[in-house]
Design a protein around this motif. Structure first.
Motif, short mmCIF file in Angstrom:
data_model
loop_
_atom_site.label_atom_id
_atom_site.label_comp_id
_atom_site.label_asym_id
_atom_site.label_seq_id
_atom_site.Cartn_x
_atom_site.Cartn_y
_atom_site.Cartn_z
N VAL A 46 0.85 -1.19 0.00
CA VAL A 46 0.00 0.00 0.00
C VAL A 46 0.89 1.24 0.00
O VAL A 46 1.78 1.37 0.84
CB VAL A 46 -0.92 0.02 1.23
CG1 VAL A 46 -1.76 1.27 1.26
CG2 VAL A 46 -1.81 -1.21 1.25
N TYR A 48 -0.85 4.38 -0.71
CA TYR A 48 -1.81 5.44 -0.39
C TYR A 48 -3.08 4.78 0.11
O TYR A 48 -3.50 3.74 -0.40
CB TYR A 48 -2.12 6.27 -1.63
CG TYR A 48 -3.29 7.21 -1.48
CD1 TYR A 48 -3.13 8.45 -0.88
CD2 TYR A 48 -4.56 6.85 -1.91
CE1 TYR A 48 -4.21 9.31 -0.72
CE2 TYR A 48 -5.63 7.71 -1.77
CZ TYR A 48 -5.44 8.93 -1.17
OH TYR A 48 -6.52 9.77 -1.02
N ARG A 49 -3.70 5.39 1.12
CA ARG A 49 -4.99 4.90 1.59
C ARG A 49 -5.83 6.08 2.04
O ARG A 49 -5.32 7.09 2.53
CB ARG A 49 -4.85 3.87 2.70
CG ARG A 49 -4.38 4.38 3.99
CD ARG A 49 -4.23 3.23 5.01
NE ARG A 49 -4.24 3.75 6.35
CZ ARG A 49 -5.30 3.82 7.14
NH1 ARG A 49 -6.45 3.38 6.71
NH2 ARG A 49 -5.22 4.32 8.34
N PHE A 118 -7.53 2.92 -2.03
CA PHE A 118 -6.19 2.39 -1.83
C PHE A 118 -5.45 2.40 -3.16
O PHE A 118 -6.04 2.16 -4.21
CB PHE A 118 -6.22 0.95 -1.31
CG PHE A 118 -6.71 0.81 0.09
CD1 PHE A 118 -5.85 0.91 1.16
CD2 PHE A 118 -8.05 0.58 0.33
CE1 PHE A 118 -6.31 0.79 2.44
CE2 PHE A 118 -8.52 0.44 1.62
CZ PHE A 118 -7.64 0.55 2.68
N TYR A 120 -2.06 0.43 -4.58
CA TYR A 120 -1.07 -0.59 -4.31
C TYR A 120 0.00 -0.54 -5.39
O TYR A 120 -0.28 -0.24 -6.55
CB TYR A 120 -1.69 -1.99 -4.31
CG TYR A 120 -2.80 -2.19 -3.32
CD1 TYR A 120 -2.51 -2.52 -2.01
CD2 TYR A 120 -4.13 -2.06 -3.69
CE1 TYR A 120 -3.53 -2.72 -1.09
CE2 TYR A 120 -5.14 -2.26 -2.78
CZ TYR A 120 -4.84 -2.59 -1.48
OH TYR A 120 -5.84 -2.78 -0.58
#
Length: 194
Positions: A46, A48-49, A118, A120
Motif C-alpha cells: 500500500v 496510499y490509503r 487504496f 497498491y
C-alpha cells in the motif's frame, strides 16, 4: 467385514498413498491458502490509503435505501389516502419527496464516483492497483502499468485530483490527496510527483 477385507487386501504402498493424500489434502489446503495470502501481501504494498472510503461507499448505498423507502411509502400512502385516513395529495407529496431525495443522492454520488480508497504498488514497481468505489458503492480494483498514469489535474475547489490513464479516457479516478494518508512517500512521489 467385506470392506475390511478389501481394504487390507490392497498392497501396503497403496494404503500409505491413500493416507498421505488424504492428510496432505487437509493440511495442504490450509497451507496453500496461507501461501497465497502471504504472497499476495508481499507482492502488493500500500502506498496510499483513504480512511474515509467506507463512509463514501456507505453514502453511495443510501440511494438503495431511499429508493426502497419511497417504493414502500408510496403504495401505503396511496392506500391510506384512498381510505380517507390521510388528507388528499399525500401520495404526491410522498413521491415528490422520495424522488427529490433520490435525485439529490444520485447527483452527489455521481460527483463522488471512482474515488480511490487504496493504491497498491507491486514488488517490481511496474504495476499499480487502484481500489476505488464506483457509483453503486462497490469496491473495484483496476490494475495498470506504471507508465500509463498520464497526468493529475486539480478538480473543483481542490477537494480531489483527477488521475487519468493513457490507454483510455474511461479510466479516470479521483484522488483525495488532502484527506488521504501516503504510506510510502518515495514511491508515491515517483509516480504522481509532489
Amino acid at each position: 467385514m467385506i470392506l475390511y477385507a478389501k481394504i487390507f487386501s490392497l498392497p501396503r504402498f497403496v494404503l500409505r498413498k491413500i493416507n498421505i493424500n488424504r492428510n496432505c489434502r487437509i493440511s495442504c489446503s490450509s497451507q496453500i491458502k496461507k501461501d497465497i495470502a502471504d504472497s499476495d501481501k508481499k507482492e502488493w504494498r500500500v502506498i496510499y490509503r483513504l480512511p474515509m472510503v467506507r463512509w463514501i461507499a456507505s453514502f453511495h448505498k443510501l440511494k438503495f435505501y431511499q429508493a426502497g423507502l419511497t417504493g414502500i411509502a408510496a403504495p401505503i400512502s396511496f392506500a391510506l389516502e384512498t381510505s380517507s385516513q390521510l388528507p388528499p395529495q399525500t401520495t404526491i407529496i410522498v413521491l415528490s419527496l422520495g424522488f427529490t431525495g433520490l435525485i439529490t443522492l444520485s447527483i452527489a454520488s455521481f460527483l463522488c464516483q471512482n474515488v480511490i480508497g487504496f493504491i497498491y504498488l507491486n514488488s517490481d514497481n511496474q504495476y499499480l492497483r487502484f481500489s476505488y468505489v464506483d457509483f453503486w458503492g462497490k469496491r473495484n480494483d483496476s490494475t495498470h502499468n506504471y507508465e500509463e498514469v498520464s497526468n493529475i489535474n486539480n478538480a473543483i475547489l481542490n477537494l480531489y485530483q483527477i488521475v487519468q490513464m493513457n490507454n483510455s479516457k474511461s479510466s479516470t479516478f479521483k484522488l483525495m490527496h488532502r484527506f488521504g494518508e501516503i504510506t510510502d512517500p518515495a514511491s508515491f512521489s515517483s509516480i504522481f510527483g509532489d
